[in-house]
Design a protein around this motif. Sequence first.
Motif, PDB file in Angstrom:
ATOM      1  N   VAL A 264      67.202  32.489   7.050  1.00 12.59           N
ATOM      2  CA  VAL A 264      67.485  33.757   7.726  1.00 12.59           C
ATOM      3  C   VAL A 264      66.478  34.820   7.290  1.00 12.59           C
ATOM      4  O   VAL A 264      65.921  35.568   8.113  1.00 12.59           O
ATOM      5  CB  VAL A 264      68.921  34.227   7.419  1.00 12.59           C
ATOM      6  N   GLY A 265      66.226  34.888   5.985  1.00 15.35           N
ATOM      7  CA  GLY A 265      65.290  35.885   5.471  1.00 15.35           C
ATOM      8  C   GLY A 265      63.888  35.702   6.020  1.00 15.35           C
ATOM      9  O   GLY A 265      63.199  36.680   6.332  1.00 15.35           O
TER      10      GLY A 265
ATOM     11  N   TRP B 247      61.853  40.168  18.807  1.00 19.92           N
ATOM     12  CA  TRP B 247      63.243  40.163  19.284  1.00 19.92           C
ATOM     13  C   TRP B 247      63.821  38.744  19.211  1.00 19.92           C
ATOM     14  O   TRP B 247      64.951  38.544  18.781  1.00 19.92           O
ATOM     15  CB  TRP B 247      63.287  40.693  20.702  1.00 19.92           C
ATOM     16  N   GLY B 248      63.008  37.757  19.600  1.00 22.25           N
ATOM     17  CA  GLY B 248      63.459  36.369  19.539  1.00 22.25           C
ATOM     18  C   GLY B 248      63.732  35.921  18.113  1.00 22.25           C
ATOM     19  O   GLY B 248      64.694  35.187  17.854  1.00 22.25           O
TER      20      GLY B 248
ATOM     21  N   GLU C 185      67.322  34.706  16.642  1.00 23.14           N
ATOM     22  CA  GLU C 185      67.432  33.399  15.994  1.00 23.14           C
ATOM     23  C   GLU C 185      68.003  33.558  14.586  1.00 23.14           C
ATOM     24  O   GLU C 185      68.814  32.742  14.127  1.00 23.14           O
ATOM     25  CB  GLU C 185      66.057  32.725  15.939  1.00 23.14           C
ATOM     26  N   ALA C 186      67.597  34.632  13.895  1.00 23.87           N
ATOM     27  CA  ALA C 186      68.121  34.893  12.548  1.00 23.87           C
ATOM     28  C   ALA C 186      69.623  35.159  12.605  1.00 23.87           C
ATOM     29  O   ALA C 186      70.380  34.693  11.745  1.00 23.87           O
ATOM     30  CB  ALA C 186      67.390  36.080  11.928  1.00 23.87           C
ATOM     31  N   ALA C 187      70.049  35.905  13.618  1.00 27.69           N
ATOM     32  CA  ALA C 187      71.479  36.196  13.759  1.00 27.69           C
ATOM     33  C   ALA C 187      72.275  34.913  13.993  1.00 27.69           C
ATOM     34  O   ALA C 187      73.340  34.707  13.392  1.00 27.69           O
ATOM     35  CB  ALA C 187      71.693  37.178  14.912  1.00 27.69           C
TER      36      ALA C 187
ATOM     37  N   GLN D 282      75.011  40.413  11.544  1.00 27.52           N
ATOM     38  CA  GLN D 282      75.125  41.724  12.175  1.00 27.52           C
ATOM     39  C   GLN D 282      73.850  42.537  11.987  1.00 27.52           C
ATOM     40  O   GLN D 282      73.391  43.233  12.900  1.00 27.52           O
ATOM     41  CB  GLN D 282      76.317  42.486  11.582  1.00 27.52           C
ATOM     42  N   GLY D 283      73.252  42.436  10.802  1.00 25.15           N
ATOM     43  CA  GLY D 283      71.992  43.148  10.565  1.00 25.15           C
ATOM     44  C   GLY D 283      70.885  42.688  11.499  1.00 25.15           C
ATOM     45  O   GLY D 283      70.123  43.498  12.033  1.00 25.15           O
ATOM     46  N   ALA D 284      70.813  41.378  11.706  1.00 24.21           N
ATOM     47  CA  ALA D 284      69.794  40.834  12.616  1.00 24.21           C
ATOM     48  C   ALA D 284      70.067  41.260  14.054  1.00 24.21           C
ATOM     49  O   ALA D 284      69.137  41.587  14.812  1.00 24.21           O
ATOM     50  CB  ALA D 284      69.759  39.312  12.518  1.00 24.21           C
ATOM     51  N   GLU D 285      71.340  41.265  14.445  1.00 27.30           N
ATOM     52  CA  GLU D 285      71.701  41.718  15.794  1.00 27.30           C
ATOM     53  C   GLU D 285      71.339  43.183  15.996  1.00 27.30           C
ATOM     54  O   GLU D 285      70.894  43.584  17.075  1.00 27.30           O
ATOM     55  CB  GLU D 285      73.195  41.513  16.036  1.00 27.30           C
ATOM     56  N   ASP D 286      71.522  43.995  14.967  1.00 31.31           N
ATOM     57  CA  ASP D 286      71.165  45.416  15.064  1.00 31.31           C
ATOM     58  C   ASP D 286      69.664  45.589  15.281  1.00 31.31           C
ATOM     59  O   ASP D 286      69.227  46.434  16.083  1.00 31.31           O
ATOM     60  CB  ASP D 286      71.598  46.157  13.799  1.00 31.31           C
ATOM     61  N   LEU D 287      68.871  44.803  14.583  1.00 38.17           N
ATOM     62  CA  LEU D 287      67.416  44.866  14.759  1.00 38.17           C
ATOM     63  C   LEU D 287      67.020  44.445  16.175  1.00 38.17           C
ATOM     64  O   LEU D 287      66.143  45.065  16.802  1.00 38.17           O
ATOM     65  CB  LEU D 287      66.726  43.966  13.735  1.00 38.17           C
ATOM     66  N   ALA D 288      67.654  43.399  16.687  1.00 39.76           N
ATOM     67  CA  ALA D 288      67.363  42.939  18.048  1.00 39.76           C
ATOM     68  C   ALA D 288      67.779  43.983  19.075  1.00 39.76           C
ATOM     69  O   ALA D 288      67.048  44.243  20.049  1.00 39.76           O
ATOM     70  CB  ALA D 288      68.075  41.614  18.312  1.00 39.76           C
ATOM     71  N   SER D 289      68.932  44.601  18.867  1.00 41.30           N
ATOM     72  CA  SER D 289      69.427  45.610  19.810  1.00 41.30           C
ATOM     73  C   SER D 289      68.510  46.826  19.853  1.00 41.30           C
ATOM     74  O   SER D 289      68.324  47.444  20.911  1.00 41.30           O
ATOM     75  CB  SER D 289      70.842  46.047  19.419  1.00 41.30           C
TER      76      SER D 289
END
Length: 329
Positions: free
Chosen positions: A63-64, A83-84, A88-90, A103-110
């Motif tokens: 993930v990191g 974004w991809g 993928e990390a999320a 959730q942190g990864a989703e926030d970055l993508a959003s």
Amino acid sequence: MTNRTIAALIAASFAFAPLAASAQDSKVAAESLFQTGKEQLESGKYAEACKSFAESQRLEPSVGTLLNLGRCNEQQGKLATAWGSYKEAANLARSRGDAERAQGAEDLASALQPKLSMLSISAKDPAPGLVVKRDGVEVTALGVPVAIDPGTHHIEAEAPGYGPYKTEVEIGGEGDKKSIEIPALEKGGAPIVDTGSGGGGGVSPLAIGGFVAAGVGVVGLGLGTAFGVIASGTASDAEDDPALCPNKICTPAGREEIDSAETQATVSTVGFAVGGVALAGGVALIVAGFTMGGSASDEKTGNVRPFVMPTGGREMFASGAVFGVEGAF
């Protein structure tokens, strides 16, 4: 336990030993590449960092690593790729039960979502067995806008027994939206190479019209200046000539010179009016063209031309003419 069984277990342990060692080597290499990538990222070597993180992720998914891969791509302006990586990390974090990092990864993508450039590729009357590729990778979802990084992208379409189709599309920076429609392929026909599809520099028809209009404007201002100088000189020479205007009272010949100067002054005024409006309109079209970007489905991008037509309406200049640009936009 028999001697045969013990021998089999010992043989098996020797067989799995290289696999375990290989897995350990991969883990060590992945960690080394990850640390190298972090150093490159902090030093602003974003392209090198992305290569290190990508290889680390290949050896041992993490993930990191994906989050850092997204970060270095984002720094390079490759927002779709970033974004991809965040998405993928999320997904990976969720599969491992790490809700916080998911959730942190989703926030970055959003945060990147509104900035993504999009490309939609569709096909008109698709031939049997049609295969469409973007940058060498098959496009399976035709007609669906997908996130894409800025730059020039190569589109190819082919089907058994049909002439292939090739074109390019130039994707701009944040929020650019482009679409391409693959034309009907010709059965047994020659290849179709579309050079006017919005690629090759991404100059839109609006921008082309703007350059034409601005050129007309510069010419108009030049003529206005030239005739203004001539008019001023003609009038001044006539008034100072004692043979034409003795004691500032002009003879018929002197009056003719003054009238000629007034005509030249009128031409100068018209030149400034037409030139000024044409130049301003041209600049506006150029700005609009490069702001909006050329549509990948635009055709006849060179079919743009200026016009000057007589008018009696409220847009009338001193000469009774109005400037505009017409053509295929």
